[in-house]
Write an enzyme that holds these catalytic residues in place. Structure first.
Site, PDB file in Angstrom:
ATOM      1  N   LYS A   1      -0.169   3.523  -2.613  1.00 33.51           N
ATOM      2  CA  LYS A   1      -1.115   4.681  -2.606  1.00 33.51           C
ATOM      3  C   LYS A   1      -0.449   5.944  -2.633  1.00 33.51           C
ATOM      4  O   LYS A   1      -1.265   6.925  -2.769  1.00 33.51           O
ATOM      5  CB  LYS A   1      -2.029   4.334  -1.425  1.00 33.51           C
TER       6      LYS A   1
ATOM      7  N   SER B   1      -5.891   2.987   4.772  1.00 27.57           N
ATOM      8  CA  SER B   1      -5.291   2.276   3.540  1.00 27.57           C
ATOM      9  C   SER B   1      -6.401   1.640   2.852  1.00 27.57           C
ATOM     10  O   SER B   1      -6.329   0.426   2.326  1.00 27.57           O
ATOM     11  CB  SER B   1      -4.188   1.426   3.979  1.00 27.57           C
TER      12      SER B   1
ATOM     13  N   SER C   1       0.865  -1.178  -0.115  1.00 24.07           N
ATOM     14  CA  SER C   1       0.058  -0.062  -0.037  1.00 24.07           C
ATOM     15  C   SER C   1       0.693   1.437  -0.096  1.00 24.07           C
ATOM     16  O   SER C   1       0.153   2.444  -0.284  1.00 24.07           O
ATOM     17  CB  SER C   1      -0.917   0.055   1.203  1.00 24.07           C
TER      18      SER C   1
END
Length: 475
Positions: free
Chosen positions: A161, A216, A158
């Protein structure tokens, strides 16, 4: 009160959730949560492996035979080397970095192993580092203070991101509202981390970005992806933005960082992306927010909509069992999947200086190893400022380069000084170092062009002010 949805444990996204804590004071240590640790990595005691044996009576002839056998074979047993005594075989089974890696930011950054150039009075690097790749860089001038396999392409989880946010944040005003459809939430990977976005409910863009940064939330990512005309368009936007930033190790397949074949980034690229993202006020604010109120469900016929509190999963920002908040931390993003392991990029300020640290896939069994190793590298970096010679640099975006800039891959650390060329290249998994003289291509530092890219020295203080404001409001 609608509760935050926590997915069933899976191998692909970070599923262990923090309990909501009343304070995020950097100096406060967290008491153990009720119930203590959920498990233990401690090996069993010898007594649990070997039980006391009871032998039956053995005849004298058999005893003599055993004595003769022992006399014959014992010297060979004693002479045999101890297998796996130093753990070398275990280390040899670990994946190895490529022999040839990118040299963006400097030739040394493409060399496998640890790269650091210690000067007088410089502290040695921490011993407790097990990550496959890591980097410590000055966020303001872009100098890389030390690195380990900086350009090794690895699964980012993640932390990807950050690129999603850096590419898409400018596209939607934060006050824009969106009614979530069934299609918006289709295709979310099993076990994904979720913030709790529900279909047939309206969310502001601001709400969705809070869900991306704090929890997240892959559900929030999918909604924003559909708002950006779908998966193919968003993946292209992210890959194009990575190329613009010269994050050339990065290949995007899924915007949320869910494990996918061919999806990789590197410690160098993630640090580059974080640095660029932190030049954006909204990016800084979201990354530094410890907790926020998130919209729940508005039931038919009711005027008031439910809401619930969400807390940032960045444990160096909010703290957790055994991990106190790191003094001066201001973001940025964590990740965890089966393929990627634990990944983290953080930014912290101390005494007016700002550092970026990225750690990818520690092999240590200690709890929260990615945060502990990040904290150790932050501590080392702040202590080493002014005492080490940089081993590379964080390059500016392509559009910011000038005709007088050094070519990509040139060593920015030589400055024409022959004495600066010898470099300590510490082989992975070793405690010693080998000095190597490397050829230097060019000596001109890259100019950071464009006011939008320049990192203002005051931004870490502004982020700290945001955190103090949020704590004061009791969010």
């Amino acid at each position: 009160m609608n509760q935050l949805h926590t997915p069933n444990p899976s191998g692909n996204q970070e599923t262990r959730r923090l309990s909501f804590m009343p304070s995020v004071s950097p100096s406060a240590l967290r008491p153990p949560r009720p119930g203590g640790r959920g498990g233990s990595n401690r090996l069993p005691e010898f007594g649990s492996l070997f039980r006391t044996c009871t032998f039956t009576t053995v005849s004298a002839s058999k005893k003599a035979a055993w004595a003769v056998a022992a006399a014959v074979f014992l010297p060979f047993v004693l002479a045999a080397p101890a297998a796996h005594a130093d753990g070398k075989d275990a280390r040899d089974t670990q994946p190895k970095p490529p022999l040839v890696m990118s040299e963006v930011g400097g030739a040394l950054l493409g060399v496998p192993g640890t790269q650091v150039r210690l000067g007088a009075g410089a502290p040695v690097l921490p011993k407790e580092l097990s990550a496959r790749s890591w980097i410590v860089a000055d966020a303001e001038n872009g100098q890389v203070l030390a690195a380990h396999n900086a350009h090794w392409p690895l699964a980012p989880a993640s932390t990807l991101k950050m690129l999603f946010a850096d590419a898409l944040l400018p596209k939607f005003p934060k006050t824009q509202n969106h009614l979530v459809t069934v299609q918006d939430l289709a295709g979310i990977g099993e076990g994904s981390s979720l913030v709790g976005v529900k279909e047939k409910q309206t969310y502001s863009v601001h709400d969705l970005w809070l869900g991306v940064f704090l929890r997240s939330g892959n559900d929030a990512v999918h909604v924003l992806t559909n708002m950006n005309h779908g998966l193919a368009r968003t993946v292209k936007d992210m890959n194009d933005h990575a190329a613009e930033l010269q994050a050339l190790d990065t290949k995007v397949v899924t915007p949320d960082g869910y494990d996918a074949p061919g999806q990789v980034s590197s410690a160098y690229d993630l640090t580059l992306i974080a640095r660029n993202g932190m030049t954006k006020p909204d990016f800084r604010e979201y990354a530094a927010t410890p907790r926020a109120v998130f919209p729940g469900i508005q039931k038919p016929g009711e005027k008031k909509r439910e809401s619930f509190e969400i807390q940032n999963t960045n444990r160096l920002l909010t703290g957790d069992f055994g991990v106190p908040p790191y003094q001066g931390i201001a973001g940025v993003k964590n990740g965890n999947t089966t393929h990627a392991g634990a990944t983290f990029t953080g930014v912290a300020e101390r005494n007016g200086r700002v550092l970026l640290v990225t750690v990818m896939n520690p092999s240590s069994k200690e709890q929260h190893a990615v945060y502990r190793e990040t904290a150790r590298l932050f501590d080392w970096g702040f202590a080493a400022l002014g005492k080490v010679k940089p081993v590379g640099e964080l390059v500016p975006p392509r559009s910011a380069r000038t005709q007088t800039s050094a070519p990509v891959g040139a060593d920015p650390t030589s400055g024409g000084d022959a004495s600066a060329r010898p470099v300590q290249a510490v082989a992975a998994g070793r405690t010693g170092g080998v000095g190597t003289a490397l050829a230097v291509a060019g000596g001109v530092l890259v100019f950071l062009a464009g006011a939008g890219f320049l990192v203002n020295r005051r931004w870490p203080l502004a982020v700290a002010a945001v955190r103090r404001r949020d704590r004061g409001e009791g969010r």
